[in-house]
Structure formats: structure tokens, C-alpha cells
Motif scaffolding. Sequence first.
Motif, PDB file in Angstrom:
ATOM      1  N   PHE A  38      34.610  25.685 -22.714  1.00  0.00           N
ATOM      2  CA  PHE A  38      33.448  26.038 -23.069  1.00  0.00           C
ATOM      3  C   PHE A  38      33.428  27.404 -23.344  1.00  0.00           C
ATOM      4  O   PHE A  38      32.512  27.917 -24.303  1.00  0.00           O
ATOM      5  CB  PHE A  38      32.467  25.690 -21.834  1.00  0.00           C
ATOM      6  N   GLN A  39      34.074  28.351 -22.575  1.00  0.00           N
ATOM      7  CA  GLN A  39      33.745  29.815 -22.611  1.00  0.00           C
ATOM      8  C   GLN A  39      34.295  30.276 -23.981  1.00  0.00           C
ATOM      9  O   GLN A  39      33.809  31.398 -24.522  1.00  0.00           O
ATOM     10  CB  GLN A  39      34.692  30.420 -21.451  1.00  0.00           C
ATOM     11  N   SER A  40      35.107  29.676 -24.689  1.00  0.00           N
ATOM     12  CA  SER A  40      35.790  30.125 -25.986  1.00  0.00           C
ATOM     13  C   SER A  40      34.930  29.529 -27.233  1.00  0.00           C
ATOM     14  O   SER A  40      35.247  29.617 -28.318  1.00  0.00           O
ATOM     15  CB  SER A  40      37.266  29.924 -26.144  1.00  0.00           C
ATOM     16  N   MET A  41      33.735  28.764 -26.979  1.00  0.00           N
ATOM     17  CA  MET A  41      33.074  28.027 -28.084  1.00  0.00           C
ATOM     18  C   MET A  41      31.948  28.765 -28.318  1.00  0.00           C
ATOM     19  O   MET A  41      31.101  29.127 -27.572  1.00  0.00           O
ATOM     20  CB  MET A  41      32.918  26.459 -27.664  1.00  0.00           C
ATOM     21  N   LEU A  42      31.585  28.527 -29.706  1.00  0.00           N
ATOM     22  CA  LEU A  42      30.156  29.317 -30.106  1.00  0.00           C
ATOM     23  C   LEU A  42      29.151  27.966 -29.809  1.00  0.00           C
ATOM     24  O   LEU A  42      29.452  26.722 -29.558  1.00  0.00           O
ATOM     25  CB  LEU A  42      30.148  29.183 -31.747  1.00  0.00           C
ATOM     26  N   GLU A  43      27.751  28.296 -29.934  1.00  0.00           N
ATOM     27  CA  GLU A  43      26.568  27.500 -29.657  1.00  0.00           C
ATOM     28  C   GLU A  43      26.906  26.170 -30.687  1.00  0.00           C
ATOM     29  O   GLU A  43      26.680  25.009 -30.038  1.00  0.00           O
ATOM     30  CB  GLU A  43      25.301  28.145 -29.673  1.00  0.00           C
ATOM     31  N   GLY A  44      27.356  26.599 -31.633  1.00  0.00           N
ATOM     32  CA  GLY A  44      27.387  25.623 -32.801  1.00  0.00           C
ATOM     33  C   GLY A  44      28.289  24.553 -32.682  1.00  0.00           C
ATOM     34  O   GLY A  44      28.221  23.240 -32.796  1.00  0.00           O
ATOM     35  N   GLN A  45      29.479  24.964 -32.049  1.00  0.00           N
ATOM     36  CA  GLN A  45      30.885  23.942 -31.704  1.00  0.00           C
ATOM     37  C   GLN A  45      30.317  23.209 -30.440  1.00  0.00           C
ATOM     38  O   GLN A  45      30.770  22.201 -30.545  1.00  0.00           O
ATOM     39  CB  GLN A  45      31.917  25.132 -31.418  1.00  0.00           C
ATOM     40  N   ILE A  46      29.789  23.837 -29.530  1.00  0.00           N
ATOM     41  CA  ILE A  46      29.338  23.066 -28.197  1.00  0.00           C
ATOM     42  C   ILE A  46      28.369  21.837 -28.769  1.00  0.00           C
ATOM     43  O   ILE A  46      28.824  20.831 -28.476  1.00  0.00           O
ATOM     44  CB  ILE A  46      28.519  24.012 -27.314  1.00  0.00           C
ATOM     45  N   ALA A  47      27.254  21.935 -29.728  1.00  0.00           N
ATOM     46  CA  ALA A  47      26.496  20.918 -30.329  1.00  0.00           C
ATOM     47  C   ALA A  47      27.404  19.884 -30.901  1.00  0.00           C
ATOM     48  O   ALA A  47      27.371  18.901 -30.728  1.00  0.00           O
ATOM     49  CB  ALA A  47      25.532  21.779 -31.263  1.00  0.00           C
ATOM     50  N   ASP A  48      28.549  20.630 -31.691  1.00  0.00           N
ATOM     51  CA  ASP A  48      29.403  19.558 -32.258  1.00  0.00           C
ATOM     52  C   ASP A  48      30.092  18.485 -31.312  1.00  0.00           C
ATOM     53  O   ASP A  48      30.343  17.539 -31.786  1.00  0.00           O
ATOM     54  CB  ASP A  48      30.268  20.380 -33.226  1.00  0.00           C
ATOM     55  N   MET A  49      30.533  19.407 -30.499  1.00  0.00           N
ATOM     56  CA  MET A  49      31.383  18.602 -29.154  1.00  0.00           C
ATOM     57  C   MET A  49      30.594  17.381 -28.573  1.00  0.00           C
ATOM     58  O   MET A  49      30.869  16.374 -28.561  1.00  0.00           O
ATOM     59  CB  MET A  49      31.677  19.565 -28.329  1.00  0.00           C
ATOM     60  N   ALA A  50      29.187  17.989 -28.505  1.00  0.00           N
ATOM     61  CA  ALA A  50      28.375  17.071 -27.623  1.00  0.00           C
ATOM     62  C   ALA A  50      28.072  15.863 -28.634  1.00  0.00           C
ATOM     63  O   ALA A  50      28.139  14.618 -28.106  1.00  0.00           O
ATOM     64  CB  ALA A  50      27.119  17.660 -27.288  1.00  0.00           C
ATOM     65  N   ASN A  51      27.983  15.957 -29.863  1.00  0.00           N
ATOM     66  CA  ASN A  51      27.648  14.818 -30.599  1.00  0.00           C
ATOM     67  C   ASN A  51      29.070  14.043 -30.817  1.00  0.00           C
ATOM     68  O   ASN A  51      28.865  12.686 -30.997  1.00  0.00           O
ATOM     69  CB  ASN A  51      27.212  15.513 -32.221  1.00  0.00           C
ATOM     70  N   GLU A  52      30.127  14.380 -31.037  1.00  0.00           N
ATOM     71  CA  GLU A  52      31.243  13.865 -31.023  1.00  0.00           C
ATOM     72  C   GLU A  52      31.551  12.910 -29.689  1.00  0.00           C
ATOM     73  O   GLU A  52      32.041  11.759 -30.006  1.00  0.00           O
ATOM     74  CB  GLU A  52      32.572  14.998 -31.064  1.00  0.00           C
ATOM     75  N   VAL A  53      31.317  13.423 -28.625  1.00  0.00           N
ATOM     76  CA  VAL A  53      31.382  12.483 -27.499  1.00  0.00           C
ATOM     77  C   VAL A  53      30.356  11.473 -27.432  1.00  0.00           C
ATOM     78  O   VAL A  53      30.584  10.169 -27.295  1.00  0.00           O
ATOM     79  CB  VAL A  53      30.969  13.388 -26.213  1.00  0.00           C
TER      80      VAL A  53
END
Length: 354
Positions: free
Chosen positions: A101-116
Motif C-alpha cells: 500500500f505505501q508505494s501505491m497511488l490512490e488511483g492504483q489502490i482503487a484499481d487493486m480494490a476493483n481487481e479483487v
Amino acid sequence: ENLLVPRFRKPLLRSPCSLGSRAMGGAVGSSTSLDMRQVRRRAEDRIGVLPVAGRYHRPPKLIQNQYSFDGHALGAGCNGHVVRARSRCSGMPVAVKTFNFQSMLEGQIADMANEVEVHLGLDHPHVCRLLEVYETPAQLCLVMECCEGGELFHRVKDRRHFDEPDAARTARQLLLALNYMHGRGVVHRDLKLENCVYDRKDSDFIKLIDYGFSTFFTEDTKMDECLGTLAYVAPEVLQRDYSGGSCDMWSLGVIVFILLAGYSPFGGQTDRLVMRRVMKGAFSMQGARWMAVSPAGRDFLQRLLCVHPTERLTAEMALAHPWIAQHTETVEPLALDPSIPAAFANLPRASCLE
């Protein structure tokens, strides 16, 4: 002789407005925890509480206690790296995709959540199975079945091109996965040779991987994100105006073209030139190689590589196309996936309170 199929690794970027600034400190953990609680709740609404609770884990259950890592890298998805691990209980190999998480942008976190959220709801023989999810305040790990047969890209590289029966059988497997996904309102949006993998080295059984750009859709959903991989992306995606699963069908057409010819239909020295050819649907089926391809095979491609998505075959229509039917009349029975017995063995240990 140089390989005629270049390795297309360069993804299209999302529009800048969808990427937030780099999150800092505790704000990342708190916002991520909220995102993942919402993801879990929506997944439970779609597929039920038990199928999610039995696979989604938080402390004190940790991935290190369940799996041992051998340091072997399997690849990188659009949002995280993938390594091999083994179950400490059964010894079964798995692929683990980790998001820090610490190395991710907010947009990447949203993408990750969507992928899961997308991957949790998929269950099909030609879709790489998501076995478990492990969440901690610092990272999220996706434990997936390990497909060790290599990418479709490498098969094409080794063979230069496929004969028609093999190309049709490969296309049919991808179509079965797409028909399943589109029927459940999921579009992949990054279909390419690298995201099609074989389950074993001695096998021709294909599975789709990497759902980092996937999303849910309904009949009324309009999408405007320009994403995917340029050589495979559909014209309507470049125009930022698309819906349904039509963009996946264009990408499938590009894949089948490469399987039959050994080169991309929309090659070019620059991205601008590739985009121009994609927008015009400017490809050619000329030359000695195409003389050996049947009229049905060429018709199949022309019906997929239509610039106008309304004229393009759907997955269901493509499965009924004569080219697919004539080369796949005899289908081998599916072998039991080794992860299935393990999943059933772990089911009694699932806790709704976790």
C-alpha cells in the motif's frame, strides 16, 4: 529471422484525472481498509457470504503461516508483482500477487480494490482461479492457482504461427472465458497474448489472467477510460466511448490474427501510426501465409476486427461461427484442476467471523 510478434508491454495510461496524488502515512492504511471492507461487502452481495469469508483473511491469519515462498518470480501484473509459493499443508504451488500500500497511488489502490472485487466473483475453467486473499494494514496478497505452462506469447514465438485447428481451439477456449465473463457483466479490457497462459508445460489448456483493468458493466454502462495495451486496444477505447464486452472481442481478433499470421495486424513504427491504423481498421490478409487460411478463418477475423462495435461478433456469436465449430467438434474432457480438492479440503475451516 526476427520474431514477427513484438512483445507489447506498454499499457495505455488512464486519464490523469483518475490518478490521485501519492497517499501518505496512516491515510493510506485507513482509506485502503475502508475500500477493502466495501469490496468484501459487495462481493458477498454478489456470490454470498460463505464463498467470500472462506477465502478472504485478515490478521491473525497471515499468508506466511500458510505458504512458503521460494523467491521465484512469475511475472508482473498491471498493479503488482507475482511470485511462486507453496502451501505448507499440501505442497501445492500457487501464484501470489502482492500489493504494497505505501508505494501505491490512490488511483492504483482503487484499481487493486476493483481487481479483487472482480476476481472474487469469477469461477470458470478458463479463468485463473483466485484461491485466497490476505489483507494486512501494509499489504494485500492474492493467492491464485499457479499456471506453469507459460504465456501464449511464448508459444507463438516458438512456433512462429499456429495452424488453423490449433488457432481455432485456442480461440474457443478464450471465447468460453469471455462468454462467461460478459454474461456476468465483467469486461477484461486487457486481453493479449501475455495474459493468456497454459496451465502446464505439456498442456494446451488456456486460462485468462490479470484482472487489473477489468470492471463490471450493465446494458446502460458507458466507459470512457483509455486503457489496455495499444496493439490490442479497440477503436472505441481510443475514442473513450465504449460499452459492454465489445473491446474484448476486438482484442481477441488481434490475438487470432497473430496466431494465424505470426505478426500484429496493426503494427507500426510509432504509437501514433498504430493508433491511426486501429482507428481505420486498416489491416491486410495478403501474402503466402494467408493463402493457406480458409475463407471461414478470414471471415471470422473480419467479423471481429470491425471498427463499429455494433457490427462485431459477441462471444456467444463467435462460439457459433463455422470456423470455430468445424475445428472444435471433438473437445477433450476437462481434467480435474488440482486446486479444487484443496479448496474443498479448506472449506470446513472457513469462518464467517473472520
